[in-house]
Scaffold this motif. Structure first.
Motif, PDB file in Angstrom:
ATOM      1  N   TYR A  13     113.882 114.500  12.049  1.00 38.58           N
ATOM      2  CA  TYR A  13     115.251 114.927  11.735  1.00 38.58           C
ATOM      3  C   TYR A  13     115.259 115.759  10.453  1.00 38.58           C
ATOM      4  O   TYR A  13     114.463 115.500   9.534  1.00 38.58           O
ATOM      5  CB  TYR A  13     116.158 113.702  11.529  1.00 38.58           C
ATOM      6  CG  TYR A  13     116.527 112.980  12.816  1.00 38.58           C
ATOM      7  CD1 TYR A  13     117.591 113.417  13.601  1.00 38.58           C
ATOM      8  CD2 TYR A  13     115.824 111.859  13.238  1.00 38.58           C
ATOM      9  CE1 TYR A  13     117.942 112.756  14.767  1.00 38.58           C
ATOM     10  CE2 TYR A  13     116.163 111.187  14.408  1.00 38.58           C
ATOM     11  CZ  TYR A  13     117.217 111.645  15.171  1.00 38.58           C
ATOM     12  OH  TYR A  13     117.565 110.986  16.329  1.00 38.58           O
ATOM     13  N   THR A  16     114.697 114.617   6.542  1.00 33.46           N
ATOM     14  CA  THR A  16     113.941 113.359   6.472  1.00 33.46           C
ATOM     15  C   THR A  16     112.449 113.710   6.420  1.00 33.46           C
ATOM     16  O   THR A  16     112.053 114.818   6.784  1.00 33.46           O
ATOM     17  CB  THR A  16     114.185 112.430   7.682  1.00 33.46           C
ATOM     18  OG1 THR A  16     113.627 113.037   8.861  1.00 33.46           O
ATOM     19  CG2 THR A  16     115.676 112.178   7.908  1.00 33.46           C
ATOM     20  N   ALA A  20     110.685 110.719  13.616  1.00 32.07           N
ATOM     21  CA  ALA A  20     111.331 109.647  14.383  1.00 32.07           C
ATOM     22  C   ALA A  20     110.572 109.406  15.688  1.00 32.07           C
ATOM     23  O   ALA A  20     110.565 108.304  16.223  1.00 32.07           O
ATOM     24  CB  ALA A  20     112.778 110.011  14.681  1.00 32.07           C
ATOM     25  N   PRO A  39     111.479  97.671  18.406  1.00 32.82           N
ATOM     26  CA  PRO A  39     112.269  97.194  17.260  1.00 32.82           C
ATOM     27  C   PRO A  39     113.199  98.267  16.713  1.00 32.82           C
ATOM     28  O   PRO A  39     113.167  99.423  17.163  1.00 32.82           O
ATOM     29  CB  PRO A  39     111.212  96.805  16.219  1.00 32.82           C
ATOM     30  CG  PRO A  39     109.920  97.360  16.687  1.00 32.82           C
ATOM     31  CD  PRO A  39     110.044  97.736  18.125  1.00 32.82           C
ATOM     32  N   ASN A  40     114.004  97.903  15.736  1.00 33.36           N
ATOM     33  CA  ASN A  40     114.904  98.853  15.082  1.00 33.36           C
ATOM     34  C   ASN A  40     114.141 100.035  14.527  1.00 33.36           C
ATOM     35  O   ASN A  40     113.039  99.874  14.011  1.00 33.36           O
ATOM     36  CB  ASN A  40     115.625  98.174  13.910  1.00 33.36           C
ATOM     37  CG  ASN A  40     116.947  97.610  14.376  1.00 33.36           C
ATOM     38  OD1 ASN A  40     117.447  97.994  15.438  1.00 33.36           O
ATOM     39  ND2 ASN A  40     117.503  96.708  13.599  1.00 33.36           N
ATOM     40  N   ALA A  41     114.742 101.213  14.640  1.00 36.68           N
ATOM     41  CA  ALA A  41     114.189 102.440  14.057  1.00 36.68           C
ATOM     42  C   ALA A  41     112.857 102.842  14.699  1.00 36.68           C
ATOM     43  O   ALA A  41     112.082 103.579  14.100  1.00 36.68           O
ATOM     44  CB  ALA A  41     114.028 102.315  12.544  1.00 36.68           C
ATOM     45  N   SER A  42     112.607 102.371  15.928  1.00 34.92           N
ATOM     46  CA  SER A  42     111.343 102.732  16.566  1.00 34.92           C
ATOM     47  C   SER A  42     111.440 104.060  17.315  1.00 34.92           C
ATOM     48  O   SER A  42     110.443 104.538  17.850  1.00 34.92           O
ATOM     49  CB  SER A  42     110.882 101.613  17.512  1.00 34.92           C
ATOM     50  OG  SER A  42     111.869 101.316  18.474  1.00 34.92           O
ATOM     51  N   GLY A  43     112.648 104.639  17.391  1.00 36.23           N
ATOM     52  CA  GLY A  43     112.794 105.950  18.033  1.00 36.23           C
ATOM     53  C   GLY A  43     113.469 105.909  19.393  1.00 36.23           C
ATOM     54  O   GLY A  43     113.551 106.924  20.088  1.00 36.23           O
ATOM     55  N   LYS A  44     114.007 104.740  19.772  1.00 35.78           N
ATOM     56  CA  LYS A  44     114.612 104.587  21.105  1.00 35.78           C
ATOM     57  C   LYS A  44     115.783 105.556  21.300  1.00 35.78           C
ATOM     58  O   LYS A  44     115.854 106.263  22.298  1.00 35.78           O
ATOM     59  CB  LYS A  44     115.096 103.137  21.317  1.00 35.78           C
ATOM     60  CG  LYS A  44     114.014 102.087  21.160  1.00 35.78           C
ATOM     61  CD  LYS A  44     114.540 100.673  21.385  1.00 35.78           C
ATOM     62  CE  LYS A  44     115.633 100.225  20.437  1.00 35.78           C
ATOM     63  NZ  LYS A  44     115.222 100.142  19.023  1.00 35.78           N
ATOM     64  N   SER A  45     116.707 105.558  20.327  1.00 35.91           N
ATOM     65  CA  SER A  45     117.876 106.435  20.461  1.00 35.91           C
ATOM     66  C   SER A  45     117.476 107.906  20.398  1.00 35.91           C
ATOM     67  O   SER A  45     118.058 108.744  21.086  1.00 35.91           O
ATOM     68  CB  SER A  45     118.904 106.135  19.361  1.00 35.91           C
ATOM     69  OG  SER A  45     119.436 104.839  19.547  1.00 35.91           O
ATOM     70  N   THR A  46     116.488 108.199  19.587  1.00 37.77           N
ATOM     71  CA  THR A  46     116.035 109.589  19.480  1.00 37.77           C
ATOM     72  C   THR A  46     115.438 110.054  20.808  1.00 37.77           C
ATOM     73  O   THR A  46     115.697 111.185  21.252  1.00 37.77           O
ATOM     74  CB  THR A  46     115.007 109.727  18.334  1.00 37.77           C
ATOM     75  OG1 THR A  46     115.600 109.233  17.132  1.00 37.77           O
ATOM     76  CG2 THR A  46     114.580 111.175  18.138  1.00 37.77           C
ATOM     77  N   HIS A  59     121.492 117.473  16.932  1.00 40.91           N
ATOM     78  CA  HIS A  59     120.894 116.934  15.702  1.00 40.91           C
ATOM     79  C   HIS A  59     119.736 117.837  15.322  1.00 40.91           C
ATOM     80  O   HIS A  59     118.741 117.905  16.036  1.00 40.91           O
ATOM     81  CB  HIS A  59     120.350 115.523  15.939  1.00 40.91           C
ATOM     82  CG  HIS A  59     121.409 114.480  16.024  1.00 40.91           C
ATOM     83  ND1 HIS A  59     122.323 114.276  15.019  1.00 40.91           N
ATOM     84  CD2 HIS A  59     121.697 113.588  16.987  1.00 40.91           C
ATOM     85  CE1 HIS A  59     123.134 113.296  15.365  1.00 40.91           C
ATOM     86  NE2 HIS A  59     122.783 112.872  16.563  1.00 40.91           N
TER      87      HIS A  59
HETATM   88  P1  ADP Z   1     116.146 103.105  17.304  1.00 39.35           P
HETATM   89  O1  ADP Z   1     117.161 103.587  18.277  1.00 39.35           O
HETATM   90  O2  ADP Z   1     114.890 102.594  17.926  1.00 39.35           O
HETATM   91  O3  ADP Z   1     116.717 102.101  16.342  1.00 39.35           O
HETATM   92  P2  ADP Z   1     116.347 105.762  16.151  1.00 39.35           P
HETATM   93  O4  ADP Z   1     115.881 106.746  17.145  1.00 39.35           O
HETATM   94  O5  ADP Z   1     117.804 105.633  15.933  1.00 39.35           O
HETATM   95  O6  ADP Z   1     115.653 104.345  16.418  1.00 39.35           O
HETATM   96  O7  ADP Z   1     115.737 106.126  14.736  1.00 39.35           O
HETATM   97  C1  ADP Z   1     114.380 106.503  14.541  1.00 39.35           C
HETATM   98  C2  ADP Z   1     114.246 107.016  13.111  1.00 39.35           C
HETATM   99  O8  ADP Z   1     114.989 108.217  12.964  1.00 39.35           O
HETATM  100  C3  ADP Z   1     114.783 106.043  12.065  1.00 39.35           C
HETATM  101  O9  ADP Z   1     113.941 106.084  10.944  1.00 39.35           O
HETATM  102  C4  ADP Z   1     116.161 106.591  11.757  1.00 39.35           C
HETATM  103  O10 ADP Z   1     116.519 106.325  10.431  1.00 39.35           O
HETATM  104  C5  ADP Z   1     115.970 108.091  11.951  1.00 39.35           C
HETATM  105  N1  ADP Z   1     117.215 108.741  12.414  1.00 39.35           N
HETATM  106  C6  ADP Z   1     117.916 108.435  13.525  1.00 39.35           C
HETATM  107  N2  ADP Z   1     118.986 109.247  13.676  1.00 39.35           N
HETATM  108  C7  ADP Z   1     118.966 110.100  12.628  1.00 39.35           C
HETATM  109  C8  ADP Z   1     119.794 111.190  12.197  1.00 39.35           C
HETATM  110  N3  ADP Z   1     120.871 111.578  12.912  1.00 39.35           N
HETATM  111  N4  ADP Z   1     119.444 111.829  11.046  1.00 39.35           N
HETATM  112  C9  ADP Z   1     118.375 111.462  10.341  1.00 39.35           C
HETATM  113  N5  ADP Z   1     117.546 110.445  10.683  1.00 39.35           N
HETATM  114  C10 ADP Z   1     117.823 109.771  11.806  1.00 39.35           C
END
Ligand code: ADP
Ligand code: MG
Length: 290
Positions: A13, A16, A20, A39-46, A59
């Motif tokens: 991102y 940063t 991700a 786990p949290n912050a593993s990149g699932k949403s990304t 983004h």
């Molecule tokens: P998960 O869904 O597994 O919790 P994310 O994909 O949300 O993980 O996040 C992966 C990494 O990318 C994390 O370190 C998070 O802080 C970062 N991140 C997620 N969304 C954004 C964003 N819009 N801008 C900057 N960093 C992001």
């Protein structure tokens, strides 16, 4: 044709330092239900956002490697076309609600109106979805007055109404009680039966074990393992990482450790019940033979 093919994909991102997603190689086939776990912050949403083109088109950040959606490079897609082919439910249901509509009914209709559908068809379609998801009690309410769980159901309904071929849902049950979670998964299973491709993020591992065809496990932005659900949950790779497994899989391992292994390692409750029943029958003999 594959739903998505990622080759050496990394994404960082903007503003940063840490990627991700790191060097992801992955092929997703059409017509299956994929669960993304980790786990949290593993990149699932990304990863979800990438499949829908939100990363990197909305983004900003740096994408390396190549990402193809349905045989076409992600950068060659018209964003509006991609949004019609891939329905996407955001992780945070507050993000999804438009804030511009006064009733839940209108909110669910919004996406269809944006597609230019005639209004009598829109009404039919919304009425069907409302019935299917049992949202009758909510239709007249203001979306801004809904609870998190209610918003999550409305966001889900809006996407189902759009009838896209591919549905990406980021944590559909995070705000829901067990009963509503089961109901949502029953609907998702039904969509798959109709030929939809589904990719979802889910933390309730018992539901993943029961419904997913394949599981994608991420940790620290890296792909830990991807494969058929029972293979992934019984893999030493998963066990070595920080990722939760179904309760019955942990139970089976605990039994094995005390010298009472089941015939194989279950991932669903139904499988575990069968294996334990079989063990009880063979149990006394197994004891005598020691
Ligand atoms: P998960 O869904 O597994 O919790 P994310 O994909 O949300 O993980 O996040 C992966 C990494 O990318 C994390 O370190 C998070 O802080 C970062 N991140 C997620 N969304 C954004 C964003 N819009 N801008 C900057 N960093 C992001
Ligand atoms: Mg997430």
């Amino acid at each position: 044709m594959a739903l998505a093919t990622l080759r050496g994909v990394s994404f960082t991102y903007a503003y940063t330092n840490e990627p991700a997603l790191r060097d992801i190689n992955l092929t997703l086939e059409e017509g299956l239900l994929y669960a993304i776990i980790g786990p949290n912050a593993s990149g699932k949403s990304t990863l979800c956002a990438l499949l829908r083109g939100i990363v990197p088109l909305f983004h900003e950040g740096e994408l390396t490697g190549s990402a193809e959606i349905r045989g076409r490079n992600l950068f060659d897609w018209d964003p509006a076309e991609l949004s019609r082919e891939i329905g996407y439910v955001f992780e945070n249901p507050f993000t999804q609600i438009s804030g511009i509509k006064e009733t839940v009914f209108e909110e669910i209709a919004l996406g269809l109106e944006n597609l230019g559908m005639p209004s009598d068809e829109v009404i039919d379609r919304v009425e069907q979805v409302v019935e299917q998801l049992e949202l009758g009690a909510l239709v007249a309410k203001n979306p801004n007055e809904l609870s998190g769980g209610q918003r999550q159901k409305v966001a889900f309904a809006s996407i189902i109404a759009m009838d896209a071929d591919v549905i990406v849902i980021d944590e559909p049950t995070s705000q829901l009680d067990p009963e509503s979670s089961d109901a949502v998964f029953a609907i998702i299973a039904n969509l798959k039966k109709k030929g939809k491709s589904i990719v979802l993020v889910e933390h309730k591992m018992d539901l993943v074990a029961q419904y997913a065809d394949r599981v994608i496990a991420l940790n620290g932005g890296r792909l830990v393992i991807e494969g058929p659900t029972s293979e992934v949950f019984t893999s030493p790779l998963l066990n070595a990482s920080d990722i939760a497994r179904p309760a019955v899989t942990d139970l089976a391992e605990a039994l094995a450790k005390v010298g009472r292994p089941l015939a194989r390692t279950p991932v669903t409750r139904a499988e575990a019940a069968d294996l334990i029943r079989a063990r009880m029958k063979g149990g006394p003999r197994a004891n005598r033979s020691r």
